[in-house]
Design a protein around this motif. Structure first.
Motif, PDB file in Angstrom:
ATOM      1  N   ALA A 151       5.312  -2.183  -6.353  1.00  0.00           N
ATOM      2  CA  ALA A 151       4.770  -1.581  -5.421  1.00  0.00           C
ATOM      3  C   ALA A 151       5.476   0.164  -4.994  1.00  0.00           C
TER       4      ALA A 151
ATOM      5  N   GLN B 270      -3.596   1.726  -8.372  1.00  0.00           N
ATOM      6  CA  GLN B 270      -2.350   1.244  -6.549  1.00  0.00           C
ATOM      7  C   GLN B 270      -1.540   2.517  -7.271  1.00  0.00           C
TER       8      GLN B 270
ATOM      9  N   GLY C  84      -1.058   5.947  -5.081  1.00  0.00           N
ATOM     10  CA  GLY C  84       0.587   5.131  -3.562  1.00  0.00           C
ATOM     11  C   GLY C  84       1.336   6.936  -4.183  1.00  0.00           C
TER      12      GLY C  84
ATOM     13  N   ARG D 136      -3.406  -0.643   4.520  1.00  0.00           N
ATOM     14  CA  ARG D 136      -1.859  -0.131   3.913  1.00  0.00           C
ATOM     15  C   ARG D 136      -1.139  -1.199   4.743  1.00  0.00           C
TER      16      ARG D 136
ATOM     17  N   GLN E 142      -0.494  -3.234   1.115  1.00  0.00           N
ATOM     18  CA  GLN E 142       0.051  -2.788   0.023  1.00  0.00           C
ATOM     19  C   GLN E 142       1.790  -3.133   1.204  1.00  0.00           C
TER      20      GLN E 142
END
Length: 825
Positions: free
Chosen positions: A143, A181, A185, A425, A428
């Motif tokens: 993340a 991803q 981001g 979102r 995430q």
């Protein structure tokens, strides 16, 4: 001859070089495909494929040379993304080229990552941040991987190890999705930076006085070790969760995100900590005009709208989310702050705060991360006036349907196995929290009962099943810890503030240019300088307030060495004033009773008076500027619980020697607060004439805020002032000062340097009081024996809506206004 470290030792050395939150997870499967055989050395290492074959990881007998040939083809790039790093020979090749390229390595097979980390000492790569390693199948830390990548211009090249693509296609595809991803981001972060960097910088500079005056979130580190925390979001399930949380009230640290604060306050639950990080104007709406903030402390990123901080003055901890501008400059001025993680949602920051504070377990409530029931938020958020006509959940879901679809939606499985609408979102945010839970040593529980927050080490629980022990001291004990943490900076504040003022006076064009570049030129140097314009004055005012408080304390302590001196300093004719004290306090109690007990058309006046009189026995009263307790004695004799606050420790010592005040608590003030007096605990908080001895309007406003915080809902604030009807602000004789003055140079003695309130400044007085209470009333009282040029002014108000607002309440009826309750909450 230098000894070569054993592989297991190198593995531990390398793993320990990462911060715990960034450390790769390299747990090995018990057997089967993906296992690495190093029996023939690292250069000829093999991996076991799903088909049972052993294939060399690096076909060349010179893997570093092959890596250099690969890098020649790639060229000089700032970041290289490798799906499958093998045993890291690409890093050796970059070292030979003296390249500064950073590497994001996404390794699907834990055994390969483990062998790579045991091959050599990688600490120079790790500690410099040039190597980020994510390991499957969980890819813990994914993340945050976007931080490694450039957000604009040419995307970082992604290369997949051929062996992985051929022999482990599904694992390789998942790793490539992780890389994708991360790139998305990075692009979103760049877009957000372009949108918010300007307001972020300008608001942070505007809030320099806040940074200087308030607490540091670092002081909360382990302050609540092993205290349960409930992190509350504003998801639709909070409507149900609130009722469940009531049962446990006082047994946990309540941490609310900004959007959930109003909903909790409306339900009578006051957060211990409110968290905000979004600098947008729209987000500031959630925290404006919050009246019932007694007991709430604030954890805010200084880029927030300055209006937000004003409500939490003296109750704020600031933090930073990274080391971008203007924090490097602030650190040089002695104003570095603890860091909290912010990953797109304030919920992530609130969770990180709970971890920093040492809380265990950490429980989520209202954290749907989904549109449960088709709703956007719980009820009673800042949007409630706009949505109040939608009286049912079904009506709300219908109203929000098109909005949710336009924002982008997905259908996910919720914690109960049912389908629920969510958004990319939200996924995430969920994945980030799941990743953090896997690295946490705390127990992480989700008590929301709906939504998509699940996975990793997050346990699903029902709030009704939680069995939490009462915290020592309840709410007061928890808030005392917050108060102690806030005061951790007390000794350093003056020096820190002085360095900041000096730094502003020496600000260079290069610094301004650096700040402008940080905003991607979305603001100009002129805007930056303009935003800094009032900062030195505000900083000087904060320092002046502190110094004035110390001066007041020193003066009164020096003039109260004996009980006789203390009484003479408190009043020039103390014995006469003591005889008048019962009459003075009778006026106070009558004002409270008149506001609290409306006329009952269905009963008798005597019955109402009897009910009112009997209620006096349950009152809690706070005397601010109590001195030796002269005005407390009549209340204590009546059996009323009365406490006192004063700036002079010596005055309080004398008060403690009075046996009539033995049951009273006495608190030391810094001149602008009520000391350790409990928030929201008092029916009446009053101050008789002590405001006249505060020659600074800033100091008086701070004290008014603290007095209002001490009131319970529906209580009464009363401030008695000296009013001069024949003067104006311009004609107040020196050394006295008008109400509008911020005179930090005044000396205090009886009858000198008083603050005079004049007719032309009544509007300022009203504005100052109206910041904190409603139903403000001004009563001019001719007091026998006082200066003929002056009269006493009684200013009163209540912290919640009273008669004035009830009259315009559409739900109120004439009958309810006439009959009312015996005592309003």
């Amino acid at each position: 001859m230098t000894a070569v470290a054993a592989p297991e030792d190198l593995l531990l050395v390398n793993l320990s070089a990462w911060e715990p939150s960034r450390r790769p997870q390299i747990d090995l499967p018990p057997h089967g495909a993906g296992r690495v055989d190093l029996s023939h050395g690292y250069e000829r290492a093999t991996v076991l494929t799903p088909g049972g074959a052993s294939i060399r990881l690096h076909p060349s007998d010179d893997p570093v040379g092959a890596a250099e040939a690969f890098l020649d083809q790639v060229g000089d790039v700032p970041v290289l993304v490798m799906v499958g790093l093998g045993l890291g020979f690409v890093l050796d090749g970059l070292e030979r080229r003296n390249s500064a390229t950073r590497v994001l390595a996404i390794e699907p097979l834990p055994a390969i990552a483990r062998a790579m980390l045991a091959r050599r000492d990688w600490r120079p790569w790790i500690t410099s941040g040039r190597l980020t390693l994510l390991v499957g199948p969980t890819y813990s830390g994914a993340a945050d991987a976007w931080r490694v990548l450039p957000g604009s211009g040419t995307p970082a090249p992604v290369f997949t190890m051929p062996l992985l693509a051929r022999e482990f296609p599904e694992a390789a595809a998942q790793a490539r999705r992780v890389a994708g991803q991360a790139q998305v981001g990075a692009e979103k972060n760049e877009a957000a930076r372009r949108r918010f960097a300007g307001p972020y910088l300008l608001n942070t500079l505007a809030n320099l006085p806040v940074i200087s005056a308030e607490g540091d979130v670092a002081a909360l580190t382990d302050r609540f070790a092993d205290v349960p925390a409930v992190v509350v979001g504003a998801g639709p399930s909070l409507d149900r969760n609130i009722e469940e949380l009531r049962r446990l009230d006082g047994r946990y640290l309540l941490i609310a995100v900004d959007t959930a604060t109003r909903a909790l306050l409306a339900a009578g639950l006051t957060p211990h900590l409110v968290v905000a990080v979004d600098p947008s104007e729209a987000n500031a709406r959630h925290l404006r005009n919050l009246r019932a903030l007694r007991g709430a402390w604030f954890v805010g990123e200084p880029s927030l709208d300055p209006e937000v901080f004003a409500q939490f003055a003296g109750r704020t901890f600031t933090f930073r989310v990274s080391n971008h501008q203007p924090w490097p400059w602030l650190a040089q001025q002695g104003h570095d702050r603890g860091e909290l993680k912010a990953w797109g949602s304030v919920l992530t920051t609130a969770f990180d705060l709970a971890q920093r504070a040492g809380c265990n377990p950490i429980v989520f409530a209202g954290a749907d991360l989904a549109y449960t029931g088709g709703a956007l938020y719980c009820r009673n958020t800042v949007y409630e006036p706009e949505w109040s006509h939608l009286t049912t959940d079904e009506a709300r879901a219908h109203e929000f349907r098109d909005f949710i679809a336009a924002k982008g939606q997905t259908v996910e499985q919720d914690v109960n196995g049912a389908e629920v609408l969510s958004a990319p979102r939200f996924l995430q945010f969920r994945d980030w929290l799941v990743g953090q839970s896997q690295q946490s040593t705390r127990r992480i529980l989700n008590g929301t009962g709906a939504g998509i927050l699940m996975g990793g080490r997050i346990e699903q629980v029902r709030l009704t099943d939680l069995d939490l022990e009462a915290q020592p001291g309840g709410h007061a004990g928890l808030r005392a810890r917050l108060d102690d943490a806030w005061h951790a900076r007390d000794t350093s504040r003056p020096d820190d503030r002085a360095r900041l003022v000096a730094g502003l006076s020496q600000l260079t064009p290069n610094t301004v240019a650096t700040w402008t570049a940080f905003t991607l030129d979305t603001v100009t140097g002129q805007q930056i300088v303009a935003r800094l314009g009032s900062a030195p004055e505000a900083l000087a005012g904060a320092e002046g307030t502190r110094a004035l408080g110390h001066m007041l304390q020193a003066f009164y302590d020096a003039h109260a060495q004996t009980p006789e001196q203390a009484r003479d300093t408190a009043h020039a004719n103390y014995e006469q004033a003591a005889r008048k004290a019962p009459a003075t306090q009778a006026h106070l109690l009558l004002e409270y009773l008149e506001r609290t007990y409306p006329v009952d058309a269905g009963g008798t006046v005597l019955a109402r008076l009897g009910a009112a009189a009997s209620s006096l026995d349950t009152l809690r009263v706070l005397d601010v500027g109590c001195g030796v307790g002269r005005l407390m004695v009549p209340l204590a004799q009546r059996g009323i619980r009365v406490d006192g606050v004063d700036v002079s420790g010596r005055m309080l010592d004398v008060a403690r020697e009075n046996p009539q005040l033995a049951a009273c608590e006495l608190f030391l003030s810094n001149g602008s607060d009520c000391g350790a007096a409990e928030d929201g605990a008092y029916d009446i908080v009053y101050s008789h004439l002590c405001f006249r001895y505060l020659p600074s309007r800033r100091l008086r406003r701070d004290l008014l805020r603290s007095m209002a915080r001490a009131l319970r809902p529906g209580g009464l604030l009363l401030v008695q002032l000296r009013f001069y009807p024949g003067l104006t602000a311009d004609t107040v004789p020196a050394p006295h000062v008008p109400w509008s003055a911020d005179n930090f140079e005044a000396t205090v003695s009886n009858g000198e340097a008083d603050a005079y309130l004049t007719p032309d400044e009544l509007s300022l007085l009203y504005a100052d009081v109206r910041e904190h209470v409603c139903d403000v009333r001004l009563q001019f009282v001719d007091v026998p024996g006082t200066d003929a040029a002056a009269v006493d002014l009684m200013v009163t108000g209540r912290p919640l809506a009273g008669l004035a607002e009830r009259l315009y309440d559409r739900t109120a009826t004439a009958e309810s206004l006439l009959l009312g309750e015996v005592r309003q909450a």
